[in-house]
Design a protein around this motif. Structure first.
Motif, short mmCIF file in Angstrom:
data_model
loop_
_atom_site.label_atom_id
_atom_site.label_comp_id
_atom_site.label_asym_id
_atom_site.label_seq_id
_atom_site.Cartn_x
_atom_site.Cartn_y
_atom_site.Cartn_z
N ALA A 206 0.84 -1.20 0.00
CA ALA A 206 0.00 0.00 0.00
C ALA A 206 0.87 1.26 0.00
CB ALA A 206 -0.93 -0.01 1.21
N ARG A 207 1.96 1.24 0.77
CA ARG A 207 2.84 2.40 0.82
C ARG A 207 3.55 2.61 -0.52
NH1 ARG A 207 4.19 0.61 6.16
NH2 ARG A 207 6.14 -0.31 5.40
N GLU A 208 3.94 1.50 -1.16
CA GLU A 208 4.62 1.60 -2.45
C GLU A 208 3.68 2.18 -3.51
OE1 GLU A 208 7.58 1.26 -5.37
OE2 GLU A 208 7.63 1.31 -3.18
N ILE A 209 2.43 1.73 -3.51
CA ILE A 209 1.46 2.25 -4.48
C ILE A 209 1.21 3.73 -4.23
CG2 ILE A 209 -0.96 2.12 -5.22
CD1 ILE A 209 -0.78 -0.90 -4.66
N ALA A 210 1.09 4.13 -2.96
CA ALA A 210 0.88 5.53 -2.62
C ALA A 210 2.06 6.38 -3.08
CB ALA A 210 0.67 5.69 -1.12
N ARG A 211 3.28 5.84 -2.91
CA ARG A 211 4.47 6.58 -3.36
C ARG A 211 4.48 6.76 -4.87
NH1 ARG A 211 9.07 5.56 -5.66
NH2 ARG A 211 8.68 3.31 -5.70
N GLU A 212 4.12 5.69 -5.61
CA GLU A 212 4.08 5.77 -7.06
C GLU A 212 3.02 6.77 -7.52
OE1 GLU A 212 3.58 1.91 -8.68
OE2 GLU A 212 5.52 1.16 -7.98
N ASP A 213 1.87 6.76 -6.84
CA ASP A 213 0.82 7.72 -7.19
C ASP A 213 1.30 9.15 -6.98
OD1 ASP A 213 -0.99 5.80 -7.94
OD2 ASP A 213 -2.01 5.72 -6.00
N ARG A 214 1.99 9.38 -5.86
CA ARG A 214 2.48 10.72 -5.55
C ARG A 214 3.53 11.16 -6.57
NH1 ARG A 214 3.79 9.56 -0.97
NH2 ARG A 214 6.04 9.24 -1.19
N GLU A 215 4.42 10.27 -6.93
CA GLU A 215 5.46 10.62 -7.90
C GLU A 215 4.86 10.88 -9.28
OE1 GLU A 215 8.26 7.44 -7.77
OE2 GLU A 215 9.21 8.15 -5.91
N GLU A 216 3.85 10.09 -9.67
CA GLU A 216 3.20 10.31 -10.96
C GLU A 216 2.46 11.64 -10.97
OE1 GLU A 216 1.87 10.23 -14.75
OE2 GLU A 216 3.51 9.13 -13.80
N SER A 217 1.82 11.98 -9.86
CA SER A 217 1.15 13.27 -9.75
C SER A 217 2.14 14.42 -9.90
CB SER A 217 0.42 13.37 -8.40
OG SER A 217 -0.20 14.62 -8.25
N GLU A 218 3.31 14.28 -9.30
CA GLU A 218 4.35 15.31 -9.42
C GLU A 218 4.85 15.41 -10.85
OE1 GLU A 218 7.17 14.02 -6.57
OE2 GLU A 218 6.05 14.79 -4.83
N ARG A 219 4.98 14.28 -11.53
CA ARG A 219 5.43 14.31 -12.93
C ARG A 219 4.39 14.99 -13.81
NH1 ARG A 219 7.66 9.13 -11.60
NH2 ARG A 219 5.72 8.09 -12.21
N ARG B 19 4.88 18.34 -16.08
CA ARG B 19 4.62 18.37 -17.53
C ARG B 19 3.64 19.49 -17.88
NH1 ARG B 19 4.67 12.57 -17.13
NH2 ARG B 19 2.39 12.53 -17.00
N ARG B 20 2.57 19.63 -17.09
CA ARG B 20 1.59 20.68 -17.37
C ARG B 20 2.20 22.07 -17.22
NH1 ARG B 20 -1.93 17.26 -14.02
NH2 ARG B 20 -3.28 16.05 -15.40
N ARG B 21 3.01 22.24 -16.18
CA ARG B 21 3.65 23.54 -15.98
C ARG B 21 4.62 23.85 -17.12
NH1 ARG B 21 8.07 26.04 -13.51
NH2 ARG B 21 7.51 27.99 -12.44
N ALA B 22 5.38 22.85 -17.55
CA ALA B 22 6.32 23.05 -18.65
C ALA B 22 5.58 23.44 -19.93
CB ALA B 22 7.14 21.78 -18.88
N ARG B 23 4.40 22.83 -20.17
CA ARG B 23 3.63 23.17 -21.36
C ARG B 23 3.14 24.61 -21.30
NH1 ARG B 23 -1.52 23.74 -22.59
NH2 ARG B 23 -2.22 22.95 -20.57
N LEU B 24 2.63 25.04 -20.15
CA LEU B 24 2.14 26.41 -20.00
C LEU B 24 3.27 27.42 -20.16
CD1 LEU B 24 -0.35 25.98 -17.02
CD2 LEU B 24 -0.92 26.23 -19.44
N LEU B 25 4.46 27.08 -19.64
CA LEU B 25 5.62 27.97 -19.81
C LEU B 25 6.04 28.02 -21.27
CD1 LEU B 25 7.73 26.92 -16.69
CD2 LEU B 25 6.81 29.21 -17.12
N ARG B 26 6.06 26.87 -21.92
CA ARG B 26 6.46 26.79 -23.32
C ARG B 26 5.52 27.58 -24.22
NH1 ARG B 26 6.59 21.82 -23.34
NH2 ARG B 26 4.61 21.33 -24.33
N GLU B 27 4.22 27.52 -23.92
CA GLU B 27 3.22 28.22 -24.72
C GLU B 27 3.08 29.68 -24.33
OE1 GLU B 27 -0.35 25.95 -24.36
OE2 GLU B 27 0.46 24.21 -25.44
#
Length: 255
Positions: free
Chosen positions: A41-54, A58-66
């Motif tokens: 459960a902790r490993e899945i929560a960590r992966e979810d958190r890391e994916e959310s950060e990624r 990505r969204r911030r980089a797109r807004l900056l790029r545009e």
């Protein structure tokens, strides 16, 4: 899940879903010899958190790029000078960056001013604040000519149809330099296209920021004549605040 000789040790297979840019992927997490599955459960929560950060990055980089947001310009930035002359503009812009309450009309912030008066700085602050509040929501920026071009092609090109729908569904839509390309008014197709997008976006419940290079007094009937009645009336469907910027910002003051 299988039990082995140790009552506190289990072998766990957990199936989860991940969303990557709109695609749902099924992922099996196989974890051997985990105490009561807690480690899994902790490993899945960590992966979810890391994916959310990624996804956030990505969204911030797109807004900056545009060019929709600018890392220099946000409410509270040390480079964003505040004073008595721009206090009202600052407060109205910050209020626009807050979500409408239940039952309220979608907000429209109309920023008018001469070239160099701080329109881009202010709309970037609003977009940055909006993104900070909810990075998962759609924020888009376009111009009047882009709207007309996409409207012309959206029945023939899937990419333009998708772009139109993204504009319609955006929680914050920015129309930059509306009728500000040196002409006195929009042409008939631009009026129809922009008015249609504004109506659809309003029905979807999104908020709007519009920048215009215009004299501080060129509002009211002069603005109706410049934009056309369809666009003008479409703007009035929103809860409208108008900021008139005077003078030059030098990328510090707002007006």
């Amino acid at each position: 899940m299988t039990q082995n000789d140790n009552a506190n040790i289990v072998e766990t297979t957990v199936s989860t879903q991940r969303v990557y840019d709109g695609l749902i992927l099924h992922i099996d997490h196989i974890t051997n010899r985990l105490p009561n599955g807690k480690l899994a459960a902790r490993e899945i929560a960590r992966e979810d958190r890391e994916e959310s950060e990624r996804q956030y990055a990505r969204r911030r980089a797109r807004l900056l790029r545009e060019g929709i947001i600018d890392a220099r310009w946000y409410f509270g930035s040390k480079d964003l000078a505040q004073g008595p002359d721009n206090e009202t503009a600052y407060d109205l812009a910050k209020a626009c960056a807050a979500r409408p309450q239940a039952g309220e009309l979608p907000k429209l912030l109309l920023i008018c001013g001469a070239a160099g008066s701080g329109k881009s700085v202010l709309k970037s602050c609003v977009a940055t604040q909006w993104f900070t509040h909810s990075s998962a929501e759609i924020i888009c920026e376009c111009t009047c000519s882009e709207i007309a071009n996409v409207s012309l092609q959206r029945n023939h090109r899937e990419s333009d149809a998708d772009k139109w729908q993204r504009w319609v569904k955006s929680s914050l839509l920015i129309i930059d330099n509306l009728a500000s390309d040196g002409r006195d008014s929009l042409n008939s197709f631009e009026i129809q296209s922009c008015g249609q997008l504004l109506r659809e976006h309003h029905r979807a419940g999104g908020c709007l920021v519009v920048t215009m290079t215009a004299d501080a007094d060129a509002l009211g009937e002069q603005l109706r004549a410049r934009l056309g009645n369809f666009v003008y009336q479409s703007l009035l469907e929103y809860n409208v605040d108008v900021i008139k910027l005077i003078g030059l910002s030098y990328r510090r003051d707002l007006d």
